[in-house]
Design a protein around this motif. Sequence first.
Motif, PDB file in Angstrom:
ATOM      1  N   TYR A 125      13.557  -9.244  -2.725  1.00 42.66           N
ATOM      2  CA  TYR A 125      14.701  -8.319  -2.699  1.00 42.66           C
ATOM      3  C   TYR A 125      15.010  -7.844  -1.281  1.00 42.66           C
ATOM      4  O   TYR A 125      15.538  -6.758  -1.078  1.00 42.66           O
ATOM      5  CB  TYR A 125      14.432  -7.147  -3.647  1.00 42.66           C
ATOM      6  N   ARG A 126      14.671  -8.682  -0.293  1.00 43.76           N
ATOM      7  CA  ARG A 126      15.097  -8.510   1.107  1.00 43.76           C
ATOM      8  C   ARG A 126      14.543  -7.248   1.753  1.00 43.76           C
ATOM      9  O   ARG A 126      15.151  -6.680   2.651  1.00 43.76           O
ATOM     10  CB  ARG A 126      16.623  -8.531   1.204  1.00 43.76           C
ATOM     11  N   ILE A 127      13.378  -6.824   1.306  1.00 43.08           N
ATOM     12  CA  ILE A 127      12.669  -5.734   1.976  1.00 43.08           C
ATOM     13  C   ILE A 127      11.468  -6.361   2.682  1.00 43.08           C
ATOM     14  O   ILE A 127      10.520  -6.790   2.031  1.00 43.08           O
ATOM     15  CB  ILE A 127      12.208  -4.654   0.990  1.00 43.08           C
ATOM     16  N   GLU A 128      11.533  -6.459   3.990  1.00 47.81           N
ATOM     17  CA  GLU A 128      10.462  -7.115   4.739  1.00 47.81           C
ATOM     18  C   GLU A 128       9.301  -6.142   4.961  1.00 47.81           C
ATOM     19  O   GLU A 128       9.473  -5.076   5.556  1.00 47.81           O
ATOM     20  CB  GLU A 128      10.980  -7.605   6.096  1.00 47.81           C
ATOM     21  N   PRO A 129       8.112  -6.474   4.455  1.00 43.31           N
ATOM     22  CA  PRO A 129       6.955  -5.586   4.654  1.00 43.31           C
ATOM     23  C   PRO A 129       6.642  -5.434   6.149  1.00 43.31           C
ATOM     24  O   PRO A 129       6.521  -6.424   6.866  1.00 43.31           O
ATOM     25  CB  PRO A 129       5.822  -6.318   3.924  1.00 43.31           C
ATOM     26  N   LYS A 130       6.515  -4.167   6.593  1.00 45.63           N
ATOM     27  CA  LYS A 130       6.307  -3.901   8.015  1.00 45.63           C
ATOM     28  C   LYS A 130       5.022  -3.129   8.318  1.00 45.63           C
ATOM     29  O   LYS A 130       4.427  -3.323   9.368  1.00 45.63           O
ATOM     30  CB  LYS A 130       7.504  -3.116   8.581  1.00 45.63           C
ATOM     31  N   ARG A 131       4.612  -2.231   7.431  1.00 46.03           N
ATOM     32  CA  ARG A 131       3.413  -1.418   7.670  1.00 46.03           C
ATOM     33  C   ARG A 131       2.632  -1.289   6.363  1.00 46.03           C
ATOM     34  O   ARG A 131       3.225  -1.101   5.298  1.00 46.03           O
ATOM     35  CB  ARG A 131       3.774  -0.003   8.148  1.00 46.03           C
ATOM     36  N   MET A 132       1.308  -1.369   6.459  1.00 51.46           N
ATOM     37  CA  MET A 132       0.473  -1.255   5.263  1.00 51.46           C
ATOM     38  C   MET A 132      -0.818  -0.526   5.616  1.00 51.46           C
ATOM     39  O   MET A 132      -1.359  -0.689   6.717  1.00 51.46           O
ATOM     40  CB  MET A 132       0.157  -2.643   4.710  1.00 51.46           C
ATOM     41  N   GLN A 133      -1.294   0.277   4.682  1.00 50.37           N
ATOM     42  CA  GLN A 133      -2.559   0.982   4.877  1.00 50.37           C
ATOM     43  C   GLN A 133      -3.289   1.082   3.551  1.00 50.37           C
ATOM     44  O   GLN A 133      -2.683   1.403   2.518  1.00 50.37           O
ATOM     45  CB  GLN A 133      -2.313   2.381   5.430  1.00 50.37           C
ATOM     46  N   LEU A 134      -4.585   0.798   3.578  1.00 43.08           N
ATOM     47  CA  LEU A 134      -5.418   0.955   2.400  1.00 43.08           C
ATOM     48  C   LEU A 134      -6.151   2.295   2.476  1.00 43.08           C
ATOM     49  O   LEU A 134      -6.616   2.708   3.543  1.00 43.08           O
ATOM     50  CB  LEU A 134      -6.426  -0.184   2.293  1.00 43.08           C
ATOM     51  N   VAL A 135      -6.234   2.959   1.340  1.00 45.30           N
ATOM     52  CA  VAL A 135      -6.870   4.274   1.246  1.00 45.30           C
ATOM     53  C   VAL A 135      -8.153   4.131   0.442  1.00 45.30           C
ATOM     54  O   VAL A 135      -8.168   3.524  -0.638  1.00 45.30           O
ATOM     55  CB  VAL A 135      -5.926   5.288   0.575  1.00 45.30           C
ATOM     56  N   TYR A 136      -9.232   4.710   0.974  1.00 46.19           N
ATOM     57  CA  TYR A 136     -10.554   4.619   0.361  1.00 46.19           C
ATOM     58  C   TYR A 136     -11.019   6.021  -0.041  1.00 46.19           C
ATOM     59  O   TYR A 136     -10.879   6.962   0.740  1.00 46.19           O
ATOM     60  CB  TYR A 136     -11.560   4.025   1.348  1.00 46.19           C
ATOM     61  N   PRO A 137     -11.571   6.180  -1.251  1.00 45.43           N
ATOM     62  CA  PRO A 137     -12.054   7.517  -1.637  1.00 45.43           C
ATOM     63  C   PRO A 137     -13.174   8.003  -0.726  1.00 45.43           C
ATOM     64  O   PRO A 137     -13.212   9.174  -0.355  1.00 45.43           O
ATOM     65  CB  PRO A 137     -12.525   7.322  -3.078  1.00 45.43           C
ATOM     66  N   LYS A 138     -14.092   7.090  -0.350  1.00 43.77           N
ATOM     67  CA  LYS A 138     -15.182   7.389   0.573  1.00 43.77           C
ATOM     68  C   LYS A 138     -15.514   6.136   1.367  1.00 43.77           C
ATOM     69  O   LYS A 138     -15.195   5.016   0.930  1.00 43.77           O
ATOM     70  CB  LYS A 138     -16.433   7.872  -0.179  1.00 43.77           C
ATOM     71  N   ALA A 139     -16.149   6.317   2.507  1.00 41.35           N
ATOM     72  CA  ALA A 139     -16.595   5.162   3.301  1.00 41.35           C
ATOM     73  C   ALA A 139     -17.561   4.320   2.476  1.00 41.35           C
ATOM     74  O   ALA A 139     -18.424   4.852   1.771  1.00 41.35           O
ATOM     75  CB  ALA A 139     -17.269   5.644   4.581  1.00 41.35           C
ATOM     76  N   GLY A 140     -17.398   3.006   2.538  1.00 35.04           N
ATOM     77  CA  GLY A 140     -18.274   2.109   1.795  1.00 35.04           C
ATOM     78  C   GLY A 140     -17.827   1.835   0.375  1.00 35.04           C
ATOM     79  O   GLY A 140     -18.414   0.988  -0.304  1.00 35.04           O
ATOM     80  N   ARG A 141     -16.806   2.523  -0.093  1.00 37.61           N
ATOM     81  CA  ARG A 141     -16.266   2.273  -1.433  1.00 37.61           C
ATOM     82  C   ARG A 141     -15.103   1.287  -1.349  1.00 37.61           C
ATOM     83  O   ARG A 141     -14.539   1.046  -0.277  1.00 37.61           O
ATOM     84  CB  ARG A 141     -15.768   3.585  -2.057  1.00 37.61           C
ATOM     85  N   ASP A 142     -14.727   0.748  -2.504  1.00 32.84           N
ATOM     86  CA  ASP A 142     -13.541  -0.100  -2.558  1.00 32.84           C
ATOM     87  C   ASP A 142     -12.282   0.752  -2.389  1.00 32.84           C
ATOM     88  O   ASP A 142     -12.233   1.912  -2.826  1.00 32.84           O
ATOM     89  CB  ASP A 142     -13.465  -0.828  -3.895  1.00 32.84           C
ATOM     90  N   ALA A 143     -11.264   0.169  -1.784  1.00 29.63           N
ATOM     91  CA  ALA A 143      -9.973   0.860  -1.676  1.00 29.63           C
ATOM     92  C   ALA A 143      -9.406   1.093  -3.072  1.00 29.63           C
ATOM     93  O   ALA A 143      -9.518   0.235  -3.953  1.00 29.63           O
ATOM     94  CB  ALA A 143      -9.004   0.028  -0.848  1.00 29.63           C
TER      95      ALA A 143
END
Length: 244
Positions: free
Chosen positions: A186-204
């Motif tokens: 739908y012509r929206i080019e992905p430009k920025r992405m960030q993964l959020v983690y509950p704690k260090a060492g956990r899965d996003a």
Amino acid sequence: MTVKQGERLDDLLGRPGKIIQSDDVFSFSLDAVLLAEFVWVPIQKGNLVDLCAGTGAIPLFLSYRTKGSVTGVEIQPKLVDMANRSIAVNKLGERLRVVEGDVKEAATVLGHARYDVVTCNPPYFLANETSLRNQKEHHTIARHEVLCTLEDCIRSASQLVKPGGKVAFVHRPERLLDILTLMRAYRIEPKRMQLVYPKAGRDANTLLIEGSKDGKAGLTILPPFIVYEEDDTYTKAMRDILDA
């Protein structure tokens, strides 16, 4: 009446404002806070849309970052009423509003290619994921793709946003390939992405992604964002958002 029976007036995390919430409907989460902080916004003026607005948390949080106008779109009348009363409580009626409507028809109602920014915190779960369904209708609609799908949200955002405008979503990491595929379709080019983690060492457990309508290819992956320390207190990064 500002607050009706069964409702409460809650703090907006880290902000001086208030929001009307109820145990009968889905309350806002950190996802709303993170998306409102992540997305690019015009500071002084502009027109923004928030799809799947719920009780208006994202428009309220965005009001602290931009002086532009924010229109929320929400299909559930009860939530629309709560959102607009929250807007009134915060004396933001000149810049914020939430309208009742179907995401799939948003551009027909609000206008095509008129908006600088579109945000969306869509339902995360597929309609057939019955094991995860909540018994309350308001919760089910907010969490499951029963009234709108991820594709509906991305299509609508593409219709609403101007060429070069920004579109941002918060979702679950396991839907990343679906999101990227649909954004480009739908012509929206992905430009920025960030993964959020509950704690260090956990899965996003959360994905933040922003694209540009008809933008050039080139995706920036931002550093991981961690919400909690091991002792369950907020990290400095999270405190910085809440104390902004």
